[in-house]
Design a protein around this motif. Structure first.
Motif, PDB file in Angstrom:
ATOM      1  N   LEU A  99       0.833  -1.208   0.000  1.00  0.00           N
ATOM      2  CA  LEU A  99       0.000   0.000   0.000  1.00  0.00           C
ATOM      3  C   LEU A  99       0.867   1.259   0.000  1.00  0.00           C
ATOM      4  N   ASP A 100       1.909   1.247   0.814  1.00  0.00           N
ATOM      5  CA  ASP A 100       2.795   2.409   0.883  1.00  0.00           C
ATOM      6  C   ASP A 100       3.383   2.700  -0.490  1.00  0.00           C
ATOM      7  N   TYR A 101       3.852   1.649  -1.170  1.00  0.00           N
ATOM      8  CA  TYR A 101       4.440   1.859  -2.497  1.00  0.00           C
ATOM      9  C   TYR A 101       3.390   2.311  -3.501  1.00  0.00           C
ATOM     10  N   ALA A 102       2.229   1.685  -3.466  1.00  0.00           N
ATOM     11  CA  ALA A 102       1.186   2.011  -4.442  1.00  0.00           C
ATOM     12  C   ALA A 102       0.645   3.429  -4.248  1.00  0.00           C
ATOM     13  N   THR A 103       0.629   3.924  -3.011  1.00  0.00           N
ATOM     14  CA  THR A 103       0.174   5.296  -2.794  1.00  0.00           C
ATOM     15  C   THR A 103       1.213   6.315  -3.229  1.00  0.00           C
ATOM     16  N   ARG A 104       2.487   5.917  -3.207  1.00  0.00           N
ATOM     17  CA  ARG A 104       3.566   6.830  -3.604  1.00  0.00           C
ATOM     18  C   ARG A 104       3.938   6.703  -5.078  1.00  0.00           C
ATOM     19  N   ARG A 105       3.740   5.502  -5.650  1.00  0.00           N
ATOM     20  CA  ARG A 105       4.124   5.233  -7.040  1.00  0.00           C
ATOM     21  C   ARG A 105       2.962   4.553  -7.776  1.00  0.00           C
ATOM     22  N   PRO A 106       1.793   5.148  -7.805  1.00  0.00           N
ATOM     23  CA  PRO A 106       0.647   4.458  -8.414  1.00  0.00           C
ATOM     24  C   PRO A 106       0.861   4.095  -9.876  1.00  0.00           C
ATOM     25  N   GLU A 107       1.654   4.865 -10.576  1.00  0.00           N
ATOM     26  CA  GLU A 107       1.885   4.601 -12.001  1.00  0.00           C
ATOM     27  C   GLU A 107       2.714   3.337 -12.228  1.00  0.00           C
ATOM     28  N   ARG A 108       3.355   2.823 -11.191  1.00  0.00           N
ATOM     29  CA  ARG A 108       4.215   1.649 -11.344  1.00  0.00           C
ATOM     30  C   ARG A 108       3.526   0.356 -10.904  1.00  0.00           C
ATOM     31  N   VAL A 109       2.295   0.456 -10.409  1.00  0.00           N
ATOM     32  CA  VAL A 109       1.586  -0.714  -9.880  1.00  0.00           C
ATOM     33  C   VAL A 109       0.410  -1.051 -10.796  1.00  0.00           C
ATOM     34  N   GLN A 110       0.502  -2.212 -11.440  1.00  0.00           N
ATOM     35  CA  GLN A 110      -0.548  -2.657 -12.356  1.00  0.00           C
ATOM     36  C   GLN A 110      -1.820  -3.015 -11.595  1.00  0.00           C
ATOM     37  N   LYS A 111      -1.700  -3.922 -10.628  1.00  0.00           N
ATOM     38  CA  LYS A 111      -2.800  -4.313  -9.757  1.00  0.00           C
ATOM     39  C   LYS A 111      -2.221  -4.504  -8.359  1.00  0.00           C
ATOM     40  N   LEU A 112      -3.111  -4.447  -7.363  1.00  0.00           N
ATOM     41  CA  LEU A 112      -2.682  -4.532  -5.977  1.00  0.00           C
ATOM     42  C   LEU A 112      -3.563  -5.518  -5.222  1.00  0.00           C
ATOM     43  N   VAL A 113      -2.923  -6.471  -4.542  1.00  0.00           N
ATOM     44  CA  VAL A 113      -3.633  -7.416  -3.675  1.00  0.00           C
ATOM     45  C   VAL A 113      -3.057  -7.267  -2.281  1.00  0.00           C
ATOM     46  N   VAL A 114      -3.929  -6.992  -1.306  1.00  0.00           N
ATOM     47  CA  VAL A 114      -3.476  -6.875   0.080  1.00  0.00           C
ATOM     48  C   VAL A 114      -4.296  -7.829   0.935  1.00  0.00           C
ATOM     49  N   ILE A 115      -3.605  -8.588   1.778  1.00  0.00           N
ATOM     50  CA  ILE A 115      -4.229  -9.558   2.663  1.00  0.00           C
ATOM     51  C   ILE A 115      -3.986  -9.095   4.094  1.00  0.00           C
ATOM     52  N   ASN A 116      -5.055  -8.743   4.791  1.00  0.00           N
ATOM     53  CA  ASN A 116      -4.961  -8.248   6.167  1.00  0.00           C
ATOM     54  C   ASN A 116      -3.845  -7.215   6.324  1.00  0.00           C
ATOM     55  N   PRO A 117      -3.935  -6.120   5.561  1.00  0.00           N
ATOM     56  CA  PRO A 117      -2.848  -5.136   5.618  1.00  0.00           C
ATOM     57  C   PRO A 117      -2.936  -4.268   6.868  1.00  0.00           C
ATOM     58  N   GLY A 118      -1.786  -3.894   7.401  1.00  0.00           N
ATOM     59  CA  GLY A 118      -1.761  -2.926   8.479  1.00  0.00           C
ATOM     60  C   GLY A 118      -1.870  -1.517   7.947  1.00  0.00           C
ATOM     61  N   GLY A 119      -2.097  -0.558   8.866  1.00  0.00           N
ATOM     62  CA  GLY A 119      -2.042   0.847   8.513  1.00  0.00           C
ATOM     63  C   GLY A 119      -3.300   1.439   7.925  1.00  0.00           C
ATOM     64  N   VAL A 120      -4.399   0.680   7.885  1.00  0.00           N
ATOM     65  CA  VAL A 120      -5.634   1.200   7.295  1.00  0.00           C
ATOM     66  C   VAL A 120      -6.680   1.459   8.385  1.00  0.00           C
ATOM     67  N   GLY A 121      -7.034   0.426   9.149  1.00  0.00           N
ATOM     68  CA  GLY A 121      -7.972   0.604  10.249  1.00  0.00           C
ATOM     69  C   GLY A 121      -7.295   1.234  11.460  1.00  0.00           C
ATOM     70  N   GLN A 122      -8.010   1.284  12.586  1.00  0.00           N
ATOM     71  CA  GLN A 122      -7.420   1.820  13.806  1.00  0.00           C
ATOM     72  C   GLN A 122      -6.248   0.946  14.241  1.00  0.00           C
ATOM     73  N   PRO A 123      -5.139   1.551  14.668  1.00  0.00           N
ATOM     74  CA  PRO A 123      -3.967   0.750  15.045  1.00  0.00           C
ATOM     75  C   PRO A 123      -4.232  -0.085  16.292  1.00  0.00           C
ATOM     76  N   ARG A 124      -3.560  -1.233  16.348  1.00  0.00           N
ATOM     77  CA  ARG A 124      -3.616  -2.103  17.512  1.00  0.00           C
ATOM     78  C   ARG A 124      -2.189  -2.388  17.982  1.00  0.00           C
ATOM     79  N   ASN A 125      -1.968  -2.277  19.271  1.00  0.00           N
ATOM     80  CA  ASN A 125      -0.644  -2.563  19.822  1.00  0.00           C
ATOM     81  C   ASN A 125      -0.593  -4.033  20.232  1.00  0.00           C
ATOM     82  N   VAL A 126      -0.207  -4.884  19.288  1.00  0.00           N
ATOM     83  CA  VAL A 126      -0.202  -6.330  19.533  1.00  0.00           C
ATOM     84  C   VAL A 126       0.920  -6.744  20.469  1.00  0.00           C
ATOM     85  N   LEU A 127       1.930  -5.879  20.628  1.00  0.00           N
ATOM     86  CA  LEU A 127       3.052  -6.248  21.487  1.00  0.00           C
ATOM     87  C   LEU A 127       2.617  -6.416  22.940  1.00  0.00           C
TER      88      LEU A 127
END
Length: 288
Positions: A133-161
């Motif tokens: 996601l970070d790359y696709a938001t910064r370089r959208p012209e270089r990403v043909q398609k994007l598949v993300v499986i349970n990506p971090g950084g979108v919903g509210q953060p969780r401190n799993v530690l």
């Protein structure tokens, strides 16, 4: 800290087992050590050289062995590049640049340049999903398609530690309990492949130095820049991410979005390879 592992012996044990697992890669491979500004990056290339390029980015505390159960079908139709993320449990350099900068995007620029790729589809899970996601938001012209499986950084953060680190301190029992929280409690006897994967991940968790930095949350404006087709696979019982919030934000900001929300799935979502392959292979709808 000079290694992703606590001891030299631990690093050697994980590396040796990883090398053994790579012998099971289901199609002929070409291996690369790509020089980048963040250090050498290990990449496994497989599939027809003239096929569309697909770059795979694994999750943290892992490496490209996690794709072993998925790539057999993908390499029939795509030129697949499985990348070991820097600073993690693979064969790439130990380097963990700040996540709140463009350092990882510049690292992926170098990786793609070293592989002579101008444009590619990205498939990422967890941390790999965040990096995609970070790359696709910064370089959208270089990403043909994007598949993300349970990506971090979108919903509210969780401190799993808060719960993960104490479990890691409880030896083998704690590591198994952590795996149950990540993948769900086992039902019935695991298959040989599942048992092998569980044993390998337990070996990694025994020796790996966990990342402690929180994944930065993407701004709305960044998600608005995702102009490519996006497939998001989200497990409703994922302990690492805010699954409902992730779905809601992606639906609000990504124009060409396909969501597969699996309410009973955990962080590891099995049997998704055919769905991902179909998405990557689909031709864009003809304009009227």
């Amino acid at each position: 800290m000079t290694s992703a592992f606590r001891t030299t012996d631990g690093a050697r044990a994980v590396r040796n087992r990883y090398e053994q697992l790579l012998q099971q890669w289901p199609s002929p491979t070409r291996r690369h050590l790509v020089p980048t500004s963040a250090g050498e990056t290990f990449v496994i290339e497989s599939g027809p050289v003239d096929a569309p390029a697909v770059v795979l980015l694994h999750g943290t505390a892992s490496n490209s062995a996690m794709w072993l159960g998925d790539v057999a079908g993908w390499t029939q139709r795509f030129r697949v590049f499985a990348v070991d993320i820097i600073g993690d449990a693979g064969l790439s350099a130990f380097n963990r640049p700040p996540l709140d900068t463009d350092a990882h995007a510049r690292w992926l620029d170098d990786v793609l340049a070293g592989l002579s790729l101008q444009r590619a589809s990205l498939v990422g899970i967890s941390l790999g999903g965040w990096l995609s996601l970070d790359y696709a938001t910064r370089r959208p012209e270089r990403v043909q398609k994007l598949v993300v499986i349970n990506p971090g950084g979108v919903g509210q953060p969780r401190n799993v530690l808060i719960w993960a680190l104490p479990l890691l301190m409880l030896g083998r029992w704690g590591r198994r309990k952590m795996m149950e929280r990540i993948a769900g409690a086992p039902s019935g006897s695991p298959s040989p492949d599942q048992a092998e994967a569980a044993t390998f991940f337990e070996l990694i968790f025994r020796h790996f130095r966990p990342r402690t930095a929180m994944l930065p949350r993407f701004e709305d404006a960044a998600l608005d820049r995702l102009s490519m087709p996006v497939l998001a696979i989200i497990g409703g019982k994922d302990v690492f991410i805010d699954a409902p919030g992730t779905r809601t934000r992606l639906e609000a900001h990504v124009h060409d979005l396909t969501v597969s929300f699996l309410p009973d799935a955990h962080h590891f979502v099995p049997d998704q390879a055919p769905k991902i392959e179909a998405f990557l292979a689909a031709q864009p709808a003809a304009s009227v």
